[in-house]
Design a protein around this motif. Structure first.
Motif, mmCIF file in Angstrom:
data_model
loop_
_atom_site.group_PDB
_atom_site.id
_atom_site.type_symbol
_atom_site.label_atom_id
_atom_site.label_comp_id
_atom_site.label_asym_id
_atom_site.label_seq_id
_atom_site.Cartn_x
_atom_site.Cartn_y
_atom_site.Cartn_z
ATOM 1 N N TRP A 104 -20.569 -69.404 72.266
ATOM 2 C CA TRP A 104 -21.073 -68.067 72.580
ATOM 3 C C TRP A 104 -22.508 -68.197 73.047
ATOM 4 C CZ3 TRP A 104 -24.979 -65.869 69.283
ATOM 5 C CH2 TRP A 104 -25.212 -66.590 68.107
ATOM 6 N N ILE A 105 -23.018 -67.147 73.671
ATOM 7 C CA ILE A 105 -24.401 -67.167 74.135
ATOM 8 C C ILE A 105 -25.118 -65.928 73.612
ATOM 9 C CG2 ILE A 105 -23.811 -68.452 76.227
ATOM 10 C CD1 ILE A 105 -24.229 -65.850 77.792
ATOM 11 N N THR A 106 -26.419 -66.039 73.450
ATOM 12 C CA THR A 106 -27.272 -64.905 73.125
ATOM 13 C C THR A 106 -28.199 -64.666 74.304
ATOM 14 O OG1 THR A 106 -29.021 -64.109 71.649
ATOM 15 C CG2 THR A 106 -28.773 -66.491 71.833
ATOM 16 N N GLY A 149 -27.991 -66.902 78.989
ATOM 17 C CA GLY A 149 -28.383 -66.898 77.587
ATOM 18 C C GLY A 149 -28.289 -68.274 76.976
ATOM 19 N N ALA A 150 -28.818 -68.389 75.775
ATOM 20 C CA ALA A 150 -28.821 -69.662 75.060
ATOM 21 C C ALA A 150 -27.434 -69.956 74.516
ATOM 22 C CB ALA A 150 -29.837 -69.628 73.917
ATOM 23 N N LEU A 151 -26.938 -71.140 74.821
ATOM 24 C CA LEU A 151 -25.610 -71.547 74.387
ATOM 25 C C LEU A 151 -25.636 -71.899 72.898
ATOM 26 C CD1 LEU A 151 -22.698 -72.190 75.349
ATOM 27 C CD2 LEU A 151 -23.474 -74.543 75.723
ATOM 28 N N GLN A 152 -24.618 -71.433 72.184
ATOM 29 C CA GLN A 152 -24.507 -71.668 70.746
ATOM 30 C C GLN A 152 -23.096 -72.134 70.407
ATOM 31 O OE1 GLN A 152 -27.640 -70.122 68.411
ATOM 32 N NE2 GLN A 152 -27.854 -71.488 70.146
ATOM 33 N N SER A 153 -22.993 -72.950 69.363
ATOM 34 C CA SER A 153 -21.674 -73.377 68.895
ATOM 35 C C SER A 153 -21.070 -72.302 68.004
ATOM 36 C CB SER A 153 -21.784 -74.695 68.127
ATOM 37 O OG SER A 153 -22.634 -74.547 66.997
ATOM 38 N N ALA A 204 -12.549 -65.746 77.794
ATOM 39 C CA ALA A 204 -13.650 -64.811 77.579
ATOM 40 C C ALA A 204 -14.770 -65.518 76.839
ATOM 41 C CB ALA A 204 -13.180 -63.600 76.786
ATOM 42 N N LEU A 205 -15.997 -65.187 77.216
ATOM 43 C CA LEU A 205 -17.177 -65.766 76.581
ATOM 44 C C LEU A 205 -17.813 -64.712 75.681
ATOM 45 C CD1 LEU A 205 -19.362 -67.991 76.297
ATOM 46 C CD2 LEU A 205 -20.510 -66.939 78.263
ATOM 47 N N PRO A 206 -17.915 -64.960 74.371
ATOM 48 C CA PRO A 206 -18.618 -64.014 73.493
ATOM 49 C C PRO A 206 -20.110 -63.980 73.845
ATOM 50 C CG PRO A 206 -17.215 -65.503 72.233
ATOM 51 C CD PRO A 206 -17.299 -66.062 73.611
#
Length: 292
Positions: A190-192, A146-150, A113-115
Protein backbone atom coordinates in the motif's frame (compact mmCIF):
# COMPACT_ATOMS: atom_id res chain seq x y z
CA UNK A 1 49.97 -26.29 52.42
CA UNK A 2 48.25 -26.54 49.02
CA UNK A 3 48.48 -30.29 48.73
CA UNK A 4 44.71 -30.45 49.21
CA UNK A 5 44.42 -29.29 45.59
CA UNK A 6 45.41 -32.84 44.55
CA UNK A 7 42.51 -34.47 46.39
CA UNK A 8 39.62 -35.91 44.33
CA UNK A 9 37.26 -33.29 45.74
CA UNK A 10 39.42 -30.43 44.55
CA UNK A 11 40.05 -32.11 41.22
CA UNK A 12 36.29 -31.89 40.62
CA UNK A 13 36.15 -28.25 41.76
CA UNK A 14 39.07 -27.28 39.53
CA UNK A 15 37.71 -29.06 36.46
CA UNK A 16 34.32 -27.38 36.95
CA UNK A 17 35.93 -23.91 37.27
CA UNK A 18 38.23 -24.46 34.27
CA UNK A 19 35.27 -25.45 32.10
CA UNK A 20 32.62 -23.06 33.48
CA UNK A 21 34.57 -19.79 33.29
CA UNK A 22 35.56 -20.04 29.58
CA UNK A 23 32.06 -21.25 28.73
CA UNK A 24 30.46 -18.23 30.44
CA UNK A 25 32.91 -15.85 28.75
CA UNK A 26 32.20 -17.46 25.36
CA UNK A 27 28.43 -17.19 25.80
CA UNK A 28 28.73 -13.56 26.95
CA UNK A 29 30.88 -12.70 23.94
CA UNK A 30 28.43 -14.45 21.62
CA UNK A 31 25.46 -12.52 23.04
CA UNK A 32 27.44 -9.28 22.70
CA UNK A 33 28.17 -10.07 19.05
CA UNK A 34 24.45 -10.68 18.47
CA UNK A 35 23.65 -7.25 19.93
CA UNK A 36 26.32 -5.57 17.79
CA UNK A 37 24.97 -7.32 14.69
CA UNK A 38 21.49 -6.00 15.41
CA UNK A 39 22.87 -2.47 15.93
CA UNK A 40 24.78 -2.63 12.63
CA UNK A 41 21.69 -3.94 10.85
CA UNK A 42 19.64 -1.11 12.36
CA UNK A 43 22.11 1.51 11.09
CA UNK A 44 22.22 -0.11 7.65
CA UNK A 45 18.44 -0.19 7.36
CA UNK A 46 18.20 3.42 8.50
CA UNK A 47 20.62 4.37 5.74
CA UNK A 48 18.55 2.43 3.23
CA UNK A 49 15.37 4.16 4.44
CA UNK A 50 17.00 7.58 4.06
CA UNK A 51 18.15 6.67 0.56
CA UNK A 52 14.66 5.43 -0.30
CA UNK A 53 13.04 8.70 0.80
CA UNK A 54 15.58 10.72 -1.18
CA UNK A 55 15.26 8.61 -4.33
CA UNK A 56 13.14 9.71 -7.26
CA UNK A 57 9.68 8.20 -7.68
CA UNK A 58 9.33 5.06 -9.76
CA UNK A 59 6.43 3.07 -11.20
CA UNK A 60 4.81 0.72 -8.74
CA UNK A 61 5.57 -2.44 -10.75
CA UNK A 62 9.33 -1.70 -10.56
CA UNK A 63 9.29 -1.57 -6.75
CA UNK A 64 7.38 -4.77 -6.04
CA UNK A 65 7.66 -6.92 -4.04
CA UNK A 66 8.27 -4.62 -1.09
CA UNK A 67 11.65 -5.12 0.59
CA UNK A 68 13.85 -3.18 2.98
CA UNK A 69 15.40 -1.47 -0.07
CA UNK A 70 12.09 -0.40 -1.64
CA UNK A 71 10.07 0.29 1.52
CA UNK A 72 9.57 4.04 1.76
CA UNK A 73 10.34 4.65 -1.94
CA UNK A 74 8.02 7.02 -3.76
CA UNK A 75 5.84 4.90 -6.04
CA UNK A 76 3.50 6.12 -8.76
CA UNK A 77 0.40 4.34 -9.97
CA UNK A 78 -2.39 5.21 -12.40
CA UNK A 79 -5.98 4.09 -12.16
CA UNK A 80 -9.44 4.94 -10.88
CA UNK A 81 -10.53 5.16 -7.26
CA UNK A 82 -13.19 2.69 -6.17
CA UNK A 83 -15.54 5.21 -4.56
CA UNK A 84 -17.89 2.47 -3.44
CA UNK A 85 -15.34 0.80 -1.19
CA UNK A 86 -13.74 3.66 0.73
CA UNK A 87 -12.68 2.40 4.16
CA UNK A 88 -11.73 3.96 7.48
CA UNK A 89 -8.87 2.56 9.58
CA UNK A 90 -9.67 3.36 13.24
CA UNK A 91 -7.41 4.00 16.23
CA UNK A 92 -4.43 5.46 14.37
CA UNK A 93 -2.42 8.13 16.21
CA UNK A 94 -0.57 10.98 14.56
CA UNK A 95 1.54 13.45 16.58
CA UNK A 96 0.07 11.96 19.78
CA UNK A 97 -3.49 12.73 18.63
CA UNK A 98 -6.25 10.15 18.21
CA UNK A 99 -7.72 9.69 14.78
CA UNK A 100 -8.19 7.38 11.80
CA UNK A 101 -6.84 6.77 8.30
CA UNK A 102 -8.87 7.21 5.12
CA UNK A 103 -8.16 4.25 2.83
CA UNK A 104 -9.33 4.10 -0.79
CA UNK A 105 -8.58 1.36 -3.32
CA UNK A 106 -7.12 2.43 -6.66
CA UNK A 107 -8.12 0.11 -9.53
CA UNK A 108 -5.06 0.00 -11.76
CA UNK A 109 -4.84 -0.99 -15.42
CA UNK A 110 -3.25 -4.29 -14.38
CA UNK A 111 -6.51 -5.43 -12.79
CA UNK A 112 -5.33 -5.38 -9.19
CA UNK A 113 -6.20 -2.64 -6.73
CA UNK A 114 -3.65 -0.64 -4.77
CA UNK A 115 -4.65 0.41 -1.22
CA UNK A 116 -4.03 4.15 -0.92
CA UNK A 117 -4.03 5.94 2.44
CA UNK A 118 -5.22 9.36 1.33
CA UNK A 119 -4.64 10.91 4.76
CA UNK A 120 -5.52 11.09 8.44
CA UNK A 121 -8.34 12.81 10.32
CA UNK A 122 -8.62 13.49 14.06
CA UNK A 123 -11.56 12.02 15.92
CA UNK A 124 -13.26 8.63 15.98
CA UNK A 125 -14.14 6.56 12.96
CA UNK A 126 -17.36 5.49 14.69
CA UNK A 127 -18.55 9.09 15.12
CA UNK A 128 -20.78 10.12 12.23
CA UNK A 129 -19.74 13.78 12.59
CA UNK A 130 -16.05 12.90 12.17
CA UNK A 131 -16.71 10.46 9.32
CA UNK A 132 -18.73 13.13 7.51
CA UNK A 133 -15.57 15.28 7.22
CA UNK A 134 -13.91 12.72 4.92
CA UNK A 135 -13.61 14.21 1.44
CA UNK A 136 -14.78 12.16 -1.51
CA UNK A 137 -12.03 10.70 -3.70
CA UNK A 138 -11.53 12.27 -7.13
CA UNK A 139 -13.36 10.67 -10.01
CA UNK A 140 -11.90 9.65 -13.30
CA UNK A 141 -8.39 8.45 -14.02
CA UNK A 142 -5.76 9.74 -11.62
CA UNK A 143 -2.04 9.26 -11.06
CA UNK A 144 -1.01 9.05 -7.41
CA UNK A 145 2.42 9.24 -5.79
CA UNK A 146 3.17 8.04 -2.29
CA UNK A 147 5.55 6.16 -0.05
CA UNK A 148 5.45 2.42 -0.63
CA UNK A 149 4.69 0.31 2.45
CA UNK A 150 4.55 -3.42 3.12
CA UNK A 151 1.31 -5.06 4.24
CA UNK A 152 0.63 -4.80 7.95
CA UNK A 153 0.32 -7.78 10.27
CA UNK A 154 -1.39 -8.35 13.59
CA UNK A 155 1.84 -7.35 15.37
CA UNK A 156 2.30 -4.06 13.50
CA UNK A 157 2.10 -0.88 15.52
CA UNK A 158 -1.39 0.60 15.82
CA UNK A 159 -3.34 -2.19 14.12
CA UNK A 160 -6.81 -3.14 15.32
CA UNK A 161 -6.79 -6.93 14.96
CA UNK A 162 -9.49 -7.83 17.47
CA UNK A 163 -12.20 -7.91 14.76
CA UNK A 164 -15.82 -6.91 15.19
CA UNK A 165 -15.42 -3.61 13.35
CA UNK A 166 -18.47 -1.95 11.79
CA UNK A 167 -19.06 -2.03 8.06
CA UNK A 168 -16.84 0.40 6.22
CA UNK A 169 -13.88 -0.05 8.58
CA UNK A 170 -10.80 -2.25 8.47
CA UNK A 171 -8.25 -2.80 11.22
CA UNK A 172 -5.24 -4.07 9.25
CA UNK A 173 -3.99 -2.66 5.93
CA UNK A 174 -3.09 -5.86 4.13
CA UNK A 175 -4.12 -7.82 1.07
CA UNK A 176 -5.32 -10.67 3.31
CA UNK A 177 -7.83 -8.44 5.12
CA UNK A 178 -8.94 -6.38 2.11
CA UNK A 179 -9.49 -9.25 -0.33
CA UNK A 180 -12.47 -10.33 1.79
CA UNK A 181 -14.08 -6.89 1.44
CA UNK A 182 -13.77 -6.28 -2.31
CA UNK A 183 -14.56 -8.43 -5.37
CA UNK A 184 -11.11 -8.10 -7.00
CA UNK A 185 -7.46 -8.80 -6.27
CA UNK A 186 -5.38 -6.46 -4.12
CA UNK A 187 -1.66 -5.74 -4.24
CA UNK A 188 0.34 -7.04 -1.28
CA UNK A 189 1.44 -3.47 -0.55
CA UNK A 190 0.00 0.00 0.00
CA UNK A 191 1.07 3.61 -0.32
CA UNK A 192 0.54 6.73 1.77
CA UNK A 193 0.10 9.87 -0.29
CA UNK A 194 2.83 12.47 -0.18
CA UNK A 195 0.25 15.27 -0.35
CA UNK A 196 -3.17 14.83 1.27
CA UNK A 197 -6.28 16.79 0.23
CA UNK A 198 -7.75 19.08 2.89
CA UNK A 199 -8.86 18.53 5.60
CA UNK A 200 -6.79 15.33 5.60
CA UNK A 201 -3.22 15.23 6.95
CA UNK A 202 -0.58 13.23 5.09
CA UNK A 203 0.52 10.09 6.93
CA UNK A 204 4.32 9.70 7.18
CA UNK A 205 5.72 6.35 6.06
CA UNK A 206 6.51 3.79 8.73
CA UNK A 207 9.86 2.14 9.20
CA UNK A 208 10.32 -1.25 7.48
CA UNK A 209 9.50 -4.30 9.63
CA UNK A 210 12.32 -5.58 11.86
CA UNK A 211 14.41 -2.48 11.15
CA UNK A 212 14.59 -1.04 14.65
CA UNK A 213 16.33 -1.91 17.89
CA UNK A 214 13.58 -4.10 19.29
CA UNK A 215 13.32 -5.88 22.61
CA UNK A 216 15.38 -8.84 21.37
CA UNK A 217 18.41 -6.59 20.86
CA UNK A 218 18.32 -5.39 24.45
CA UNK A 219 17.70 -8.94 25.63
CA UNK A 220 21.00 -9.91 23.98
CA UNK A 221 22.70 -7.07 25.85
CA UNK A 222 21.18 -8.20 29.14
CA UNK A 223 22.24 -11.82 28.57
CA UNK A 224 25.77 -10.55 27.88
CA UNK A 225 25.95 -9.02 31.34
CA UNK A 226 24.47 -12.13 32.96
CA UNK A 227 27.05 -14.49 31.43
CA UNK A 228 29.95 -12.26 32.47
CA UNK A 229 28.53 -12.07 35.99
CA UNK A 230 28.31 -15.87 36.09
CA UNK A 231 31.98 -16.13 35.09
CA UNK A 232 32.98 -13.70 37.84
CA UNK A 233 30.84 -15.56 40.39
CA UNK A 234 32.50 -18.91 39.57
CA UNK A 235 35.97 -17.36 39.92
CA UNK A 236 34.99 -15.68 43.21
CA UNK A 237 33.59 -18.89 44.72
CA UNK A 238 36.67 -20.88 43.65
CA UNK A 239 38.98 -18.32 45.30
CA UNK A 240 36.84 -18.25 48.43
CA UNK A 241 36.90 -22.04 48.77
CA UNK A 242 40.67 -22.05 48.16
CA UNK A 243 41.32 -19.45 50.85
CA UNK A 244 39.15 -21.23 53.40
CA UNK A 245 40.83 -24.58 52.71
CA UNK A 246 44.30 -22.99 52.90
CA UNK A 247 43.50 -21.37 56.24
CA UNK A 248 42.25 -24.68 57.61
CA UNK A 249 45.44 -26.45 56.42
CA UNK A 250 47.63 -23.76 58.02
CA UNK A 251 45.80 -24.01 61.35
CA UNK A 252 46.17 -27.78 61.28
CA UNK A 253 49.93 -27.44 60.65
CA UNK A 254 50.18 -25.19 63.72
CA UNK A 255 48.33 -27.73 65.83
CA UNK A 256 45.11 -25.76 65.95
CA UNK A 257 42.22 -28.08 65.45
CA UNK A 258 38.74 -26.84 64.72
CA UNK A 259 36.27 -27.24 67.55
CA UNK A 260 33.82 -30.05 67.05
CA UNK A 261 30.34 -28.64 67.66
CA UNK A 262 29.02 -32.12 68.55
CA UNK A 263 31.70 -32.79 71.22
CA UNK A 264 30.39 -32.79 74.83
CA UNK A 265 31.30 -29.67 76.74
CA UNK A 266 32.87 -29.95 80.25
CA UNK A 267 30.69 -29.15 83.23
CA UNK A 268 30.95 -25.60 84.44
CA UNK A 269 32.64 -25.27 87.91
CA UNK A 270 30.31 -24.66 90.77
CA UNK A 271 30.77 -21.29 92.46
CA UNK A 272 32.17 -21.23 96.03
CA UNK A 273 30.51 -19.44 98.94
CA UNK A 274 27.21 -19.67 100.74
CA UNK A 275 24.37 -21.15 98.87
CA UNK A 276 21.34 -19.04 98.41
CA UNK A 277 18.36 -19.75 100.53
CA UNK A 278 15.90 -22.06 99.00
CA UNK A 279 13.65 -24.94 99.71
CA UNK A 280 16.55 -27.41 99.40
CA UNK A 281 19.03 -25.27 101.36
CA UNK A 282 16.78 -24.13 104.22
CA UNK A 283 18.28 -24.65 107.77
CA UNK A 284 17.01 -27.78 109.53
CA UNK A 285 15.16 -27.30 112.79
CA UNK A 286 16.51 -29.32 115.71
CA UNK A 287 14.53 -30.82 118.50
CA UNK A 288 14.96 -29.43 122.10
CA UNK A 289 16.86 -32.58 123.03
CA UNK A 290 19.32 -32.16 120.14
CA UNK A 291 19.75 -28.52 120.99
CA UNK A 292 20.70 -29.40 124.60
Amino acid sequence: MYRFLLTPRWWGINVFAVLAIPFCLFMGSWQLSRFETRVDSHHEQQTQADDARAAASAPLRELLPVSTETSGRQATATGRYDTGHQLLVPDRDLDERKGFYVLTLLRTDGGKALPVVRGWLPGAADASADAAKVPAPPSGEVTVTGALQSSESSTSKGVHSSGGLPQGQVGVISAASLVNLVPYEVYDAWITLREAPAPLTAVPPAAPPNSGLDLKAFQNLGYTGEWFVFAGFVAFMWFRLLRREAEAARDLALGITPEDPDAPKPDAPKPDGPKPDGPDNAPQKRSPAEAA
